[in-house]
Each structure stands twice: as C-alpha cells, then as structure tokens.
Enzyme design. Structure first.
Site, PDB file in Angstrom:
ATOM      1  N   TYR A 291     -23.270 -74.648  39.848  1.00  0.00           N
ATOM      2  CA  TYR A 291     -23.804 -75.889  39.155  1.00  0.00           C
ATOM      3  C   TYR A 291     -22.825 -77.140  39.797  1.00  0.00           C
ATOM      4  O   TYR A 291     -22.151 -77.935  39.191  1.00  0.00           O
ATOM      5  CB  TYR A 291     -23.281 -76.049  37.399  1.00  0.00           C
ATOM      6  CG  TYR A 291     -24.086 -76.859  36.669  1.00  0.00           C
ATOM      7  CD1 TYR A 291     -25.631 -76.422  36.641  1.00  0.00           C
ATOM      8  CD2 TYR A 291     -23.936 -78.191  36.552  1.00  0.00           C
ATOM      9  CE1 TYR A 291     -26.499 -77.233  36.002  1.00  0.00           C
ATOM     10  CE2 TYR A 291     -24.810 -78.967  35.697  1.00  0.00           C
ATOM     11  CZ  TYR A 291     -26.231 -78.650  35.578  1.00  0.00           C
ATOM     12  OH  TYR A 291     -27.063 -79.258  35.120  1.00  0.00           O
ATOM     13  N   LEU A 292     -23.204 -77.322  41.027  1.00  0.00           N
ATOM     14  CA  LEU A 292     -22.608 -78.207  42.124  1.00  0.00           C
ATOM     15  C   LEU A 292     -22.746 -79.515  41.599  1.00  0.00           C
ATOM     16  O   LEU A 292     -23.745 -80.290  41.099  1.00  0.00           O
ATOM     17  CB  LEU A 292     -22.983 -77.819  43.488  1.00  0.00           C
ATOM     18  CG  LEU A 292     -22.847 -76.573  44.083  1.00  0.00           C
ATOM     19  CD1 LEU A 292     -23.346 -76.434  45.324  1.00  0.00           C
ATOM     20  CD2 LEU A 292     -21.535 -76.010  43.597  1.00  0.00           C
TER      21      LEU A 292
ATOM     22  N   GLU B  91     -20.448 -83.799  43.014  1.00  0.00           N
ATOM     23  CA  GLU B  91     -20.220 -84.484  44.416  1.00  0.00           C
ATOM     24  C   GLU B  91     -18.819 -83.851  44.504  1.00  0.00           C
ATOM     25  O   GLU B  91     -18.417 -84.208  45.540  1.00  0.00           O
ATOM     26  CB  GLU B  91     -20.407 -85.990  43.996  1.00  0.00           C
ATOM     27  CG  GLU B  91     -21.804 -86.481  43.998  1.00  0.00           C
ATOM     28  CD  GLU B  91     -22.289 -86.271  45.417  1.00  0.00           C
ATOM     29  OE1 GLU B  91     -21.800 -86.306  46.374  1.00  0.00           O
ATOM     30  OE2 GLU B  91     -23.563 -85.979  45.085  1.00  0.00           O
ATOM     31  N   GLY B  92     -18.163 -83.673  43.512  1.00  0.00           N
ATOM     32  CA  GLY B  92     -16.663 -83.035  43.717  1.00  0.00           C
ATOM     33  C   GLY B  92     -16.873 -81.768  44.618  1.00  0.00           C
ATOM     34  O   GLY B  92     -16.176 -81.710  45.753  1.00  0.00           O
ATOM     35  N   HIS B  93     -17.729 -80.920  44.438  1.00  0.00           N
ATOM     36  CA  HIS B  93     -17.924 -79.606  45.310  1.00  0.00           C
ATOM     37  C   HIS B  93     -18.327 -80.084  46.638  1.00  0.00           C
ATOM     38  O   HIS B  93     -17.980 -79.629  47.858  1.00  0.00           O
ATOM     39  CB  HIS B  93     -18.988 -78.751  44.641  1.00  0.00           C
ATOM     40  CG  HIS B  93     -18.667 -78.204  43.240  1.00  0.00           C
ATOM     41  ND1 HIS B  93     -19.386 -78.599  42.132  1.00  0.00           N
ATOM     42  CD2 HIS B  93     -17.767 -77.280  42.905  1.00  0.00           C
ATOM     43  CE1 HIS B  93     -19.017 -77.717  41.156  1.00  0.00           C
ATOM     44  NE2 HIS B  93     -17.803 -77.222  41.586  1.00  0.00           N
TER      45      HIS B  93
ATOM     46  N   GLN C  87     -11.458 -65.124  34.239  1.00  0.00           N
ATOM     47  CA  GLN C  87     -10.768 -66.081  34.222  1.00  0.00           C
ATOM     48  C   GLN C  87     -11.066 -66.740  32.951  1.00  0.00           C
ATOM     49  O   GLN C  87     -10.338 -67.748  32.459  1.00  0.00           O
ATOM     50  CB  GLN C  87     -10.615 -66.964  35.468  1.00  0.00           C
ATOM     51  CG  GLN C  87     -11.958 -67.809  35.538  1.00  0.00           C
ATOM     52  CD  GLN C  87     -11.944 -68.555  37.109  1.00  0.00           C
ATOM     53  OE1 GLN C  87     -11.859 -68.055  37.964  1.00  0.00           O
ATOM     54  NE2 GLN C  87     -11.971 -69.853  36.848  1.00  0.00           N
TER      55      GLN C  87
ATOM     56  N   GLY D   9     -10.140 -78.424  45.207  1.00  0.00           N
ATOM     57  CA  GLY D   9     -10.233 -79.654  44.871  1.00  0.00           C
ATOM     58  C   GLY D   9      -8.679 -79.742  44.080  1.00  0.00           C
ATOM     59  O   GLY D   9      -8.265 -78.928  43.288  1.00  0.00           O
TER      60      GLY D   9
ATOM     61  N   VAL E  89     -13.135 -86.353  42.811  1.00  0.00           N
ATOM     62  CA  VAL E  89     -14.171 -87.136  42.897  1.00  0.00           C
ATOM     63  C   VAL E  89     -14.506 -87.401  41.590  1.00  0.00           C
ATOM     64  O   VAL E  89     -14.330 -86.624  40.707  1.00  0.00           O
ATOM     65  CB  VAL E  89     -15.260 -86.476  43.585  1.00  0.00           C
ATOM     66  CG1 VAL E  89     -16.403 -87.561  43.662  1.00  0.00           C
ATOM     67  CG2 VAL E  89     -15.018 -86.130  45.191  1.00  0.00           C
TER      68      VAL E  89
ATOM     69  N   ARG F 290     -18.811 -78.905  33.922  1.00  0.00           N
ATOM     70  CA  ARG F 290     -18.541 -78.886  32.099  1.00  0.00           C
ATOM     71  C   ARG F 290     -18.978 -80.269  31.674  1.00  0.00           C
ATOM     72  O   ARG F 290     -19.492 -80.301  30.519  1.00  0.00           O
ATOM     73  CB  ARG F 290     -17.120 -78.396  31.722  1.00  0.00           C
ATOM     74  CG  ARG F 290     -16.896 -77.123  32.034  1.00  0.00           C
ATOM     75  CD  ARG F 290     -15.548 -76.729  31.326  1.00  0.00           C
ATOM     76  NE  ARG F 290     -15.366 -75.389  31.245  1.00  0.00           N
ATOM     77  CZ  ARG F 290     -14.598 -74.730  32.142  1.00  0.00           C
ATOM     78  NH1 ARG F 290     -13.791 -75.398  33.033  1.00  0.00           N
ATOM     79  NH2 ARG F 290     -14.719 -73.300  31.954  1.00  0.00           N
TER      80      ARG F 290
HETATM   81  P1  AMP Z   1     -15.399 -75.103  39.922  1.00  0.00           P
HETATM   82  O1  AMP Z   1     -16.626 -74.788  40.210  1.00  0.00           O
HETATM   83  O2  AMP Z   1     -14.987 -75.944  38.685  1.00  0.00           O
HETATM   84  O3  AMP Z   1     -14.499 -73.851  39.747  1.00  0.00           O
HETATM   85  O4  AMP Z   1     -14.912 -75.697  41.218  1.00  0.00           O
HETATM   86  C1  AMP Z   1     -14.767 -75.198  42.726  1.00  0.00           C
HETATM   87  C2  AMP Z   1     -13.758 -76.193  43.036  1.00  0.00           C
HETATM   88  O5  AMP Z   1     -14.292 -77.519  43.365  1.00  0.00           O
HETATM   89  C3  AMP Z   1     -12.191 -76.079  42.845  1.00  0.00           C
HETATM   90  O6  AMP Z   1     -11.606 -76.027  43.919  1.00  0.00           O
HETATM   91  C4  AMP Z   1     -12.298 -77.396  42.033  1.00  0.00           C
HETATM   92  O7  AMP Z   1     -10.976 -78.160  42.154  1.00  0.00           O
HETATM   93  C5  AMP Z   1     -13.183 -78.435  42.893  1.00  0.00           C
HETATM   94  N1  AMP Z   1     -13.495 -79.416  42.063  1.00  0.00           N
HETATM   95  C6  AMP Z   1     -14.392 -79.624  41.018  1.00  0.00           C
HETATM   96  N2  AMP Z   1     -14.415 -80.674  40.454  1.00  0.00           N
HETATM   97  C7  AMP Z   1     -14.002 -81.490  41.208  1.00  0.00           C
HETATM   98  C8  AMP Z   1     -13.733 -83.110  41.663  1.00  0.00           C
HETATM   99  N3  AMP Z   1     -14.148 -83.817  40.582  1.00  0.00           N
HETATM  100  N4  AMP Z   1     -13.558 -83.302  42.803  1.00  0.00           N
HETATM  101  C9  AMP Z   1     -12.880 -82.565  43.730  1.00  0.00           C
HETATM  102  N5  AMP Z   1     -12.705 -81.308  43.567  1.00  0.00           N
HETATM  103  C10 AMP Z   1     -13.355 -80.752  42.367  1.00  0.00           C
END
Ligand code: AMP
Length: 293
Positions: A32-33, A35-37, A61, A147, A176, A187
């Site tokens: 569920y990508l 801009e952070g990803h 987890q 991140g 981001v 989320r």
């Molecule tokens: P997730 O899919 O939430 O497990 O996140 C995957 C990776 O993306 C992890 O390393 C997170 O820390 C990173 N990530 C998630 N949200 C952000 C964000 N807003 N800015 C930067 N990295 C992020």
C-alpha cells in the site's frame, strides 16, 4: 517489472544478479505504497544498479487484536507506483512460503526491543527482525533502505546487522510528510475525515517540544507531561502510547538537559511518540541536535 513470489526463484535470481556484478538495493515494505516508500525506492535507485522492493504483510509482527486482517492491500497500485519509481523487481511471497508449517526460528535484539513500541507491542520487533533477516537471506542485498519514521525499527535492524555480521549496509531515509506535517503511513487510509484532522497533533507536539528546548527548556519530564496532555486533549485521540525523550543511539530515557556532574552531555535527542487516533495507531519522531547546549 517482474513480480516474483517464490523465495527459491528470488534467491536464484539474486545470485545471478550478483554474479553479473550488479549491486542490489532492497526496500522492504508491507505494501500500500505512498510517497514515503517511493522516497526509499528512489534513493535505492540512485545508489544501486538493481532495486528490489519486497511487499509482505508480515503476520508475526502483529499482535493479537492488531490490524493484520485490515491492513490495506492493493497490489496493482503498488506495482505501478514501484515501477514508476524505478524498481526492477517486486518480491511478494505468500505467508505459507515465508512461514511453512513448523517454522520455529526467530531473531531477537534483546533490550532495544522491549521499550517504546516494543513495550506496547510485545513480540513486534522479534517478528520484524525475523522477516528482515529472511529477506536478506533470500535477496542478498548490498544495501537495505529503511525509513526513519520507524526509528526504533531502524536502530534495531542496524544492531542486528552489526551483532550478526550481516553483509548489508543499512541506510536510514528521512520521514516524508503530508502538508500538515502528518507522517505518511499506509495506515492513514483508515482515518475518518475528523480523525485525519486530529492526526497531525503528534507532529505538532514534537515541534512544540523542539521549540521549547531550543528556547532553553531543559526539564524534559515537565515537557513530556505538557505534550502528552496536549495530545490527549485533541479530538479523536484515544490514547497516548508514549511520548518520550531519549538519547538517539542508546534510547536511554533523558529527563533533563541540564549538564549533570559526572555525566556526559548527549549530542542528539530523539523525541518520539505513538498515539491512537480512533482505531489507528500512529508513530512519529524527530531528532534534535543539542550540541549547542
Ligand atoms: P511499511 O510498509 O509501513 O512497513 O514501511 C516500509 C518502509 O517504509 C519502512 O522502512 C518505513 O520506515 C518506511 N516508511 C514508511 N512511512 C514512511 C515515511 N512517511 N517516510 C519515510 N519512510 C517511511
């Protein structure tokens, strides 16, 4: 861009990429990508000749009663976003392939995993470490991108890599944010309109704490209380899991920035929080350089 689902095929492909002289950058995600990803994928794209994005909602987890079942999923959208950002492959294994019957081996980073998010989510980081080391053993990345939004996770992975001599460079990437400061997160999709309005309260209080410290406040116990109260008073906030001031590498809790006899002044202060807005758990943090104090 190809999606690979079978761990053995992924391993074979990675081996052949490495023997052809490629450098592999891995971006582990739960999909569920946003801009952070994408920022992680773009950073990997700059550094490495091959970029592999893993998408795996890792059941081990999540604790009982957490949002494993409702975690947002959209493979088609993820695929086009990852491809546009420059990924070469997506690795998207099934739960059964990652955790076959009688799976019984886990990795724990003892200590760092039992505070902050670890205290609220027992077993969470054990699940994270176990899946990340499995991904490393399937993909053989030269570099893995995480991140700093999940700052405790980043520190724990770095410690695991160091302690177990894993041949991977762990890269931390900046948070981001949305326009109002809310850290992007898959989320956030679950927030109602009113919850979405309240959700930036955590970041606002991280900034407030920073400003007070920059203006000379050194009583962090007092500041913690003020910020917790502010957040609790906001509409839709059901609970503050924590709002902490910690040394940025050891995660030792810091109560005062006043120089204390016999104690070394810390250089970087982590201010980190986790709050429940409606049913959604949000985390955020910032790091403050306090070498000028
Ligand atoms: P997730 O899919 O939430 O497990 O996140 C995957 C990776 O993306 C992890 O390393 C997170 O820390 C990173 N990530 C998630 N949200 C952000 C964000 N807003 N800015 C930067 N990295 C992020």
């Amino acid at each position: 861009m190809e999606i690979i689902t079978d761990p053995a095929s992924m391993q074979k492909l990675s081996k052949s990429l490495l023997s052809a002289g490629e450098t592999i950058g891995l971006v582990p995600t739960m999909g569920y990508l946003h801009e952070g990803h994408i920022s992680l994928i773009k950073k990997a794209r700059k550094d490495c000749s091959m970029v592999i994005v893993s998408i795996f909602i890792n059941p081990i987890q999540f604790g009982p009663g957490e949002d494993y079942g409702t975690y947002p999923r959209d493979t088609q959208r993820d695929r086009s976003m990852a491809e546009k950002a420059g990924a070469d492959y997506i690795f998207k294994p099934s739960v059964k392939d990652m955790y076959p019957d009688k799976f019984s081996t886990f990795v724990e980073v003892v200590g760092l995993d039992s505070i902050m998010c670890g205290a609220m989510r027992p077993g969470h980081f054990r699940g994270v470490c176990t899946v990340v080391i499995k991904l490393f053993n399937i993909i053989y990345p030269d570099r893995a991108y995480f991140g700093l939004k999940d700052y405790q996770q980043y520190l724990i992975i770095k410690k695991m890599v160091k302690d177990l001599e894993l041949p991977v460079k762990v890269i931390g990437c900046p948070i981001v944010r949305e326009k109002d400061g809310l850290a992007m997160s898959s989320r956030n999709k679950h927030l109602s309109a009113s919850e979405r309005k309240s959700a930036s309260i955590l970041y606002k209080n991280l900034l407030l704490a920073k400003e007070k410290i920059n203006n000379g406040e050194n009583n962090l116990i007092k500041l913690k209380k003020i910020c917790e109260e502010n957040i609790k008073a906001s509409a839709d906030v059901l609970k503050v899991d924590y709002f902490d001031f910690r040394e940025s590498e050891t995660l030792e809790e810091i109560g005062t920035l006043k120089p204390e006899a016999g104690k070394k002044q810390i250089k970087k202060l982590l201010i980190a929080g986790a709050v429940r807005v409606g049913k959604t758990r949000l985390i955020d943090n910032l790091i403050l350089n306090i070498s000028n104090f």
